[in-house]
Write an enzyme that holds these catalytic residues in place. Structure first.
Site, PDB file in Angstrom:
ATOM      1  N   HIS A  55       2.784  -9.049  -4.983  1.00  0.00           N
ATOM      2  CA  HIS A  55       2.658  -7.643  -4.563  1.00  0.00           C
ATOM      3  C   HIS A  55       2.584  -7.590  -3.049  1.00  0.00           C
ATOM      4  O   HIS A  55       1.564  -7.905  -2.446  1.00  0.00           O
ATOM      5  CB  HIS A  55       1.385  -7.034  -5.176  1.00  0.00           C
ATOM      6  CG  HIS A  55       1.272  -5.558  -4.978  1.00  0.00           C
ATOM      7  ND1 HIS A  55       1.210  -4.672  -6.037  1.00  0.00           N
ATOM      8  CD2 HIS A  55       1.203  -4.799  -3.854  1.00  0.00           C
ATOM      9  CE1 HIS A  55       1.106  -3.434  -5.567  1.00  0.00           C
ATOM     10  NE2 HIS A  55       1.103  -3.486  -4.233  1.00  0.00           N
ATOM     11  N   HIS A  57       4.150  -5.274   0.495  1.00  0.00           N
ATOM     12  CA  HIS A  57       4.935  -4.166   1.062  1.00  0.00           C
ATOM     13  C   HIS A  57       5.644  -4.663   2.320  1.00  0.00           C
ATOM     14  O   HIS A  57       5.126  -4.526   3.426  1.00  0.00           O
ATOM     15  CB  HIS A  57       4.025  -2.980   1.387  1.00  0.00           C
ATOM     16  CG  HIS A  57       3.417  -2.348   0.177  1.00  0.00           C
ATOM     17  ND1 HIS A  57       3.940  -1.219  -0.412  1.00  0.00           N
ATOM     18  CD2 HIS A  57       2.345  -2.704  -0.574  1.00  0.00           C
ATOM     19  CE1 HIS A  57       3.202  -0.894  -1.468  1.00  0.00           C
ATOM     20  NE2 HIS A  57       2.229  -1.779  -1.596  1.00  0.00           N
ATOM     21  N   GLN A 151       5.897   6.048  -3.211  1.00  0.00           N
ATOM     22  CA  GLN A 151       4.583   6.100  -2.542  1.00  0.00           C
ATOM     23  C   GLN A 151       3.944   7.498  -2.604  1.00  0.00           C
ATOM     24  O   GLN A 151       2.754   7.640  -2.783  1.00  0.00           O
ATOM     25  CB  GLN A 151       4.739   5.661  -1.076  1.00  0.00           C
ATOM     26  CG  GLN A 151       3.495   5.788  -0.221  1.00  0.00           C
ATOM     27  CD  GLN A 151       2.444   4.727  -0.523  1.00  0.00           C
ATOM     28  OE1 GLN A 151       2.584   3.575  -0.138  1.00  0.00           O
ATOM     29  NE2 GLN A 151       1.400   5.111  -1.234  1.00  0.00           N
ATOM     30  N   HIS A 213       1.465   0.853  -9.292  1.00  0.00           N
ATOM     31  CA  HIS A 213       0.171   0.968  -8.603  1.00  0.00           C
ATOM     32  C   HIS A 213      -0.704   1.829  -9.517  1.00  0.00           C
ATOM     33  O   HIS A 213      -0.453   3.024  -9.656  1.00  0.00           O
ATOM     34  CB  HIS A 213       0.321   1.678  -7.262  1.00  0.00           C
ATOM     35  CG  HIS A 213       0.879   0.830  -6.159  1.00  0.00           C
ATOM     36  ND1 HIS A 213       2.153   0.332  -6.183  1.00  0.00           N
ATOM     37  CD2 HIS A 213       0.325   0.408  -4.987  1.00  0.00           C
ATOM     38  CE1 HIS A 213       2.364  -0.375  -5.079  1.00  0.00           C
ATOM     39  NE2 HIS A 213       1.270  -0.346  -4.340  1.00  0.00           N
ATOM     40  N   ASP A 312      -0.366  -7.853  -0.577  1.00  0.00           N
ATOM     41  CA  ASP A 312      -0.268  -6.394  -0.462  1.00  0.00           C
ATOM     42  C   ASP A 312       0.220  -5.942   0.915  1.00  0.00           C
ATOM     43  O   ASP A 312       1.284  -5.360   1.032  1.00  0.00           O
ATOM     44  CB  ASP A 312      -1.603  -5.721  -0.814  1.00  0.00           C
ATOM     45  CG  ASP A 312      -1.431  -4.281  -1.286  1.00  0.00           C
ATOM     46  OD1 ASP A 312      -0.293  -3.780  -1.280  1.00  0.00           O
ATOM     47  OD2 ASP A 312      -2.441  -3.656  -1.664  1.00  0.00           O
ATOM     48  N   TRP A 318      -2.440   0.577   5.954  1.00  0.00           N
ATOM     49  CA  TRP A 318      -3.461   0.474   4.912  1.00  0.00           C
ATOM     50  C   TRP A 318      -4.487  -0.612   5.209  1.00  0.00           C
ATOM     51  O   TRP A 318      -5.605  -0.580   4.739  1.00  0.00           O
ATOM     52  CB  TRP A 318      -2.790   0.165   3.563  1.00  0.00           C
ATOM     53  CG  TRP A 318      -2.090   1.343   2.967  1.00  0.00           C
ATOM     54  CD1 TRP A 318      -2.557   2.141   1.960  1.00  0.00           C
ATOM     55  CD2 TRP A 318      -0.814   1.887   3.336  1.00  0.00           C
ATOM     56  NE1 TRP A 318      -1.649   3.124   1.692  1.00  0.00           N
ATOM     57  CE2 TRP A 318      -0.577   3.000   2.510  1.00  0.00           C
ATOM     58  CE3 TRP A 318       0.148   1.544   4.285  1.00  0.00           C
ATOM     59  CZ2 TRP A 318       0.573   3.773   2.595  1.00  0.00           C
ATOM     60  CZ3 TRP A 318       1.299   2.310   4.377  1.00  0.00           C
ATOM     61  CH2 TRP A 318       1.505   3.413   3.549  1.00  0.00           C
TER      62      TRP A 318
HETATM   63 ZN   LIG Z   1       0.653  -1.856  -2.932  1.00  0.00          ZN
END
Ligand SMILES: [Zn+2]
Length: 423
Positions: A55, A57, A151, A213, A312, A318
């Site tokens: 996972h 991004h 998203q 998610h 992630d 984030w």
């Molecule tokens: Zn994520």
């Protein structure tokens, strides 16, 4: 051309010390395997299958250091708003360059398999197009799966006449590998539920995997995980489905969790937990005691439910840190989830290797087994326990029998008489 890797400690092959590679494939694993064109002495070091980041991004890589955007509150929801503005000003070439850099960075720590969550809530699908092109460009050296990830939601987002749902479908038609979703970010429970039905329907229609998610909140009443599992189970699609994060499942009551564990076993649902990210993002509304924000990883392991760890984020809106080094993720993960019993250490690497490969369904390319492509990494430790205890570096990454990189072990001079204890 044959190569023999000798004097190795091979993960889950206690009696073997050699790997014979021929034409890019593992021909044999054992001892005294006979002659080869080239012999490489690994000095007793640990050989693992390559790291899998289940996972990540890639399209957000290093956006966190852009002065145009700053996440003041540190919450997930402010990050989503900021990214929304940011992505409008990015070109496909810029995005491709960012994704390439991210992949190279991550690969330098021993990862060869990435499931890339890629935002598709953009009428131009800039990130999806960029990720698909980079996936194909780098496929010989790294396996990337692109998730069409809405998203901003499937039904809470609409721009230029296209909803998030429409854009997920368009991304699948362009060649994305997995259907994504974010039911807890839809505006209502009804929309969240509708999104789950749509995710499963689209996956079956286009013959794709699913990675959602799911319940990335501390809300102990969040139930999208239950809904996703039920929907996947009804369609016989549990093993093709992954629930990412599921933080709220760490906050639900035990009786409910116990019942759900039985259903997860039945469906074959997969899980991904992102320990560093969720330790950082969750528990923000708690005073003390403050929850860890992680799902029930140890209980999944104990109940034979497939669970993997992911990085992630790498320096994005984030999460301000992260390197893509899965050893760091494993180290944080086994601490936060208390996976440090005697029986855990010998198998903990599954969380960043085999379990991720299983949910990505890449087993034909993956694993320390005869007949598989010779994809593996070498860690600077004599055993799985020592590798975790000392959080050692990955010294080499080998793909189809060829080195992607090789690093020298760390050398230092000291006046101390060093005699480090190893087990
Ligand atoms: Zn994520």
């Amino acid at each position: 051309m044959s190569k023999k890797f000798i004097n190795a400690s091979i993960y889950k092959h206690e009696d073997a010390s050699e790997i014979l590679v021929e034409d890019g494939k593992i021909k044999a694993i054992g001892t005294d395997l006979g002659p080869a064109d080239e012999s490489i002495d690994l000095g007793g070091r640990l050989v693992l299958p390559p790291y899998v980041d289940s996972h990540l991004h890639l399209d957000y890589y290093f956006t966190g250091q852009d002065p145009k955007v700053k996440n003041e509150s540190g919450t997930l929801f402010e990050a989503i708003d900021l990214w929304n503005d940011y992505k409008k000003g990015t070109s496909k070439e810029e995005m491709k360059e960012r994704i390439r850099q991210a992949v190279k960075d991550v690969a330098s720590y021993g990862t060869q398999f990435i499931r890339a969550q890629t935002d598709c809530t953009d009428p131009k699908l800039t990130g999806i197009k960029a990720a698909l092109e980079v996936r194909d460009e780098l496929k010989d050296n790294i396996t990337i799966q692109v998730v069409a990830f809405p998203q901003n939601g499937m039904f809470s987002y609409e721009e230029e006449g296209k909803t998030g749902r429409d854009l997920v479908e368009e991304a699948l038609q362009l060649g994305a590998d997995c259907v994504g979703g974010i039911p807890h970010n839809e505006w209502s429970r009804e929309d969240g539920m509708a999104s789950i039905k749509e995710i499963v329907r689209l996956a079956i229609k286009y013959d794709k995997l699913i990675d959602v998610h799911c319940d990335e909140t501390d809300d102990d009443e969040a139930r999208f995980l239950e809904m996703l599992n039920a929907e996947a189970m009804k369609q016989g699609y549990g093993q093709e489905t992954t629930a990412s994060h599921t933080c709220s499942f760490g906050s639900v009551n035990d009786a409910y969790a116990f019942r759900m564990m039985g259903l997860f076993r039945q469906s074959g649902l997969n899980f991904v937990s992102c320990p560093t990210e969720n330790l950082f993002l969750q528990g923000r509304q708690d005073s003390y005691p403050k929850r860890r924000g992680l799902t029930r990883v140890k209980e999944f392991v104990d109940n034979d439910i497939n669970v993997a760890f992911g990085q992630d984020s790498i320096v994005d809106l984030w999460y301000p840190a992260g390197s893509g080094n899965m050893m760091n993720i494993l180290d944080n993960g086994i601490h936060a989830t208390q996976l440090m019993r005697e029986e855990d250490f010998p198998r903990n690497f599954d969380l960043i290797t085999y379990n991720g490969a299983k949910l990505m369904q890449v087993e034909d390319q993956y694993g320390l087994e005869e007949g598989k492509p010779a994809n593996f990494i070498v860690l600077d430790a004599p055993s799985a326990f020592e590798a975790q205890r000392c959080r050692v570096e990955c010294l080499a990454s080998i793909r189809n029998g060829e080195y992607l990189f090789e690093k020298a072990p760390r050398q230092y001079q000291t006046a101390l008489d060093i005699d480090r204890k190893t087990k």
